[in-house]
Design a protein around this motif. Structure first.
Motif, short mmCIF file in Angstrom:
data_model
loop_
_atom_site.label_atom_id
_atom_site.label_comp_id
_atom_site.label_asym_id
_atom_site.label_seq_id
_atom_site.Cartn_x
_atom_site.Cartn_y
_atom_site.Cartn_z
N ASP A 186 9.29 2.05 -1.07
CA ASP A 186 9.27 3.51 -1.17
C ASP A 186 8.58 3.97 -2.44
OD1 ASP A 186 10.57 3.71 1.22
OD2 ASP A 186 12.54 4.18 0.37
N ARG A 238 4.87 3.56 -1.95
CA ARG A 238 4.33 4.62 -1.09
C ARG A 238 4.19 5.93 -1.86
NH1 ARG A 238 4.09 4.02 4.28
NH2 ARG A 238 5.76 2.47 4.31
N HIS A 239 5.15 6.21 -2.71
CA HIS A 239 5.04 7.39 -3.57
C HIS A 239 3.81 7.28 -4.47
CE1 HIS A 239 5.96 10.42 -6.61
NE2 HIS A 239 5.85 9.48 -7.52
#
Length: 307
Positions: free
Chosen positions: A275, A278-279
């Motif tokens: 995550d 992806r950020h």
């Protein structure tokens, strides 16, 4: 103690000689230049080539020059030479951005552009940079010379379009002369690379490269490369398609970053959770696009964007 398995050593004196040696030793031969990736893998016995073909004497593959409408970079060009090249920096500053954050001066002085691309490490910086500028790989083998679009060059982790018995000899990057892109007058271009790493010289946690061409404040064309985040072929084609014809604004760049993040597949590892990566894709893509656009608008805007 890390010791490679037994291997034979040959030193090529020309491209033709290198191809002859590759043909003689067959598919278990490996080419070595800088060796910063291959040698450690051999010491761990993750790679066990029967023969190493040393190509460091192939000076005909070490160059950076303009040829017609292309910037041509020889496969044996050292990272330090690409970083220092005024010709590369003038047309594609993304290469200077990327080279500044690759490893350290020792590695950059010996490592080669072709070696980095042929290693096809999923976290390789230059693979994303060349993907962003839509380069073409020139491969020479026993049947002659062939060209492979960079978006088809990387087949997967540590796998490329270079077949046994072949040699990557050049990277060609299209140049858009005199403020023109795809035949349109008044279009200006810029490029940039953004990277997050745990420490200086490390592999990226995530990184994004961007090239953009502006017709006024409208995006005429764009290229986006991503690395270390599971982007197929180090490429973000969906985000590129979104940008074409859009205004060169922060909102456009942010949405392109969101699309790029949506279509990559980062893995959780020692560098961070998926995550978080992806950020980073969304943020770094937007930043790279903004800096590339600032460079396209001109020196004064580029200096402001750098701040």
């Amino acid at each position: 103690m890390q010791v490679p398995a037994h291997f034979e050593y040959e030193r090529a004196t020309s491209v033709e000689h290198a191809l002859q040696l590759l043909a003689r030793w067959g598919p278990e031969a490996r080419v070595v230049a800088g060796g910063h990736s291959l040698i450690p893998m051999m010491k761990l016995r993750l790679a066990r080539p029967e023969a190493l073909i040393d190509i460091n004497d192939l000076t005909e593959l070490s160059y950076i020059r303009l040829a017609g409408d292309h910037l041509c970079i020889g496969a044996l060009t050292r990272h330090a030479d690409l970083l220092a090249s005024p010709v590369a920096g003038e047309h594609y500053p993304i290469f200077h951005d990327a080279e500044r954050v690759i490893a350290d001066p020792i590695v950059r002085n010996r490592g080669t552009v072709g070696g980095s691309l042929c290693q096809s490490d999923p976290s390789e910086d230059l693979s994303a940079a060349f993907a962003a500028v839509n380069a073409t790989a020139v491969i020479r083998g026993p049947d002659g010379v062939r060209e492979v679009p960079i978006h088809q060059f990387h087949r997967g982790p540590y796998e490329t379009a270079v077949a046994p018995g072949e040699l990557l000899v050049e990277l060609r990057v299209p140049i858009r002369h005199n403020g023109r892109a795809n035949g349109a007058a008044g279009v200006s271009g810029g490029s940039a690379y953004e990277k997050v790493e745990r420490r200086v010289g490390d592999w990226p946690v995530a990184a994004a490269g961007a090239a953009i061409w502006l017709d006024g404040e409208t995006i005429a064309d764009a290229g986006i490369g991503l690395t270390a985040v599971g982007a197929p072929h180090f490429h973000a084609p969906e985000a590129e398609e979104f940008l074409r014809g859009r205004p060169a604004s922060a909102d456009s760049f942010a949405e392109a970053g969101r699309i790029a993040a949506e279509h990559c597949e980062p893995a959780t590892d020692q560098r961070g959770p998926a995550d978080y990566k992806r950020h980073l894709v969304a943020e770094l893509t937007a930043r790279a696009l903004a800096r590339a656009a600032a460079r396209a608008r001109g020196p004064a805007t580029a200096q402001a964007g750098a701040r």
